[in-house]
Design an enzyme around this catalytic site. Structure first.
Site, PDB file in Angstrom:
ATOM      1  CB  CYS A  28      64.453  -5.650 -12.774  1.00  0.00           C
ATOM      2  SG  CYS A  28      63.556  -5.176 -14.255  1.00  0.00           S
ATOM      3  CG  ASP A 229      60.251  -4.686 -10.341  1.00  0.00           C
ATOM      4  OD1 ASP A 229      59.411  -4.176 -11.105  1.00  0.00           O
ATOM      5  OD2 ASP A 229      61.051  -5.566 -10.703  1.00  0.00           O
ATOM      6  CG  ASN A 230      61.059  -1.293 -12.657  1.00  0.00           C
ATOM      7  OD1 ASN A 230      61.725  -2.289 -12.380  1.00  0.00           O
ATOM      8  ND2 ASN A 230      60.358  -1.192 -13.777  1.00  0.00           N
TER       9      ASN A 230
END
Length: 453
Positions: A28, A229-230
């Site tokens: 994150c 974000d991931n």
């Protein structure tokens, strides 16, 4: 099946969808710092989700925050700016109920009443309020960051790599217990369904914002980006659930964009990363990216016209975390591991520190990774032939290829600003042609340059 049908229709179908979008780090705070700064982790120095790992630390705020792309839009390009949601992880805002928001520095506490406290809906309403009160005579930038599941298009946990032993992989992957128990599989199935359900509100949020822009007559003059974000894994290689790993399921993210001069129903195979978001948005605003120290490239030209050439590789890097003492519940694992589950399967360790070159080119779709451990362990995947990354081919590929890729890793891990934007030119001599396979040659033993601390 897609848990975000409105988002796909209103953004993806109305614009361009990128099939090869990746993050610079699959965790994150490092990833969010890369989005905001346009820099790889070795340049913004956020290495994990802790204050000690530079996540929203005083040092980061002093050295990097003023140079983030939203700050540049506000201070140098005359934009009205608005942010709602999860900023960096030290801001405790990854809860749906019973949380405290910072409203321009003033704390506001929320309880557990769905009608007024469910965070995704609160963020939607705050965003709509901003659109209503902002000036119509200045450009605006709005960033809405929901805490809902990071990878909305994670495949259902039944891919070929689900509950499969990660042979030929780094020891952290090999230590997972295969097969998982029936109880563990049931837990993952339940978690997967819950994650999808939380996305229903995200889908509604997107629809509300798009409709509000349309009502205000601003939709056709506004660029809208949707990304994450991931990624996330749930049972792949028998790892319970987390991110942090180098594989496609943790580093690949959705990216859809609509806006002026972007034709609808486009898909692009071009390789883009989250370090490119800041440069792209600054480019849209007419701000010269070369005046910044950003590592990413603007992909605005990719969206509004067909480019004949583009970069062929990006860097993915992560610095592992571990505990100095053994987990009392798992004493046999010893110190140095973290994120351990009750069955003593751990998701992270000090030497889960790696740097990867992810290459997407007409002649190659591959991943090369080096670990900063005593072995300098290497993993290589031909993602075209092996999309689920079941077979590490590092031990059966030519030494010349390994040395070339080791050199590229070191180049990217020491790059900064303009030197990171120099596209890697993929040499067609090093494709996965059987003539270049040399069984018996082990991975290269050139030491990974560790520059992230």
């Amino acid at each position: 099946q897609n848990p975000l049908p409105k988002t796909k229709k209103l953004i993806g179908d109305a614009g361009i969808s990128f099939r090869n979008a990746f993050v610079a780090s699959p965790l994150c705070c490092p990833s969010r710092a890369s989005i905001l700064t346009g820099k790889y982790p070795h340049n913004h120095h956020v290495i994990n989700n802790t204050l000690e790992g530079n996540c929203s630390s005083k040092a980061w705020q002093k050295s990097e925050e003023a140079h983030t792309f939203p700050a540049l839009l506000r201070d140098s390009a005359g934009y009205q700016t608005f942010f709602a949601g999860k900023y960096l992880n030290q801001e405790k805002n990854s809860k749906y109920y019973n949380y405290t928001l910072s409203i321009n520095g003033k704390a506001k506490t929320h309880g557990a009443d769905y009608s007024k406290d469910y965070l995704t809906d609160v963020l939607a309403n705050m965003s709509l309020d901003f659109l209503q009160v902002k000036s119509s005579f200045q450009p605006f930038f709005m960033m809405v960051s929901t805490p809902a599941p990071h990878s909305p298009w994670t495949a259902a946990p039944r891919d070929p790599n689900f509950n499969v032993h990660g042979k030929d992989k780094h020891w952290l992957i090999r230590q997972a217990k295969t097969p998982m128990s029936n109880a563990s599989v049931q837990f993952l199935d339940d978690a997967f369904r819950k994650r999808w359900r939380t996305l229903l509100s995200v889908d509604d949020l997107v629809e509300k914002i798009v409709k509000r822009l349309e009502v205000r007559g601003e939709l056709d003059n506004t660029y809208i980006f949707f990304t994450s974000d991931n990624g996330y894994h749930m049972g792949q290689f028998s790892l319970p659930l987390d991110k942090r790993q180098l594989y496609e399921f943790d580093i690949r993210v959705p990216l859809m964009v609509r806006g002026p001069n972007i034709k609808p129903n486009q898909t692009s195979q071009m390789l883009v990363a989250n370090v490119d978001l800041g440069p792209t948005i600054l480019d849209i605003a007419g701000y010269n990216v070369n005046k910044t120290q950003m590592d990413g490239m603007s992909f605005l030209p990719v969206m509004v016209r067909s480019l004949l050439s583009w970069r062929t590789d990006i860097l993915v890097e992560y610095e592992g975390e571990g505990s100095n003492v053994s987990d009392p519940a798992c004493p046999l694992l010893g110190p140095g591991v973290s994120e351990c589950f009750p069955d003593c399967v751990c998701e992270d360790s000090y030497n889960n520190t790696y740097a990867c070159v992810r290459t997407v080119a007409p002649s190659a779709n591959l991943q090369y990774c080096e670990f900063d451990d005593n072995q300098v362990f290497v993993e290589v995947y031909n993602v075209t032939a092996d999309p689920y990354q079941l077979t590490n081919i590092a031990a059966s590929i030519g030494q010349d290829f390994l040395e070339k890729m080791n050199h590229r890793v070191m180049m990217l891990q020491s790059c900064s600003g303009q030197s990171c934007r120099t596209p890697g030119v993929y040499d067609p001599r090093y494709t996965f042609d059987p003539r270049h396979m040399f069984p018996g040659h082990g991975p290269g033993r050139l030491r990974l340059r560790q520059t992230m601390k």
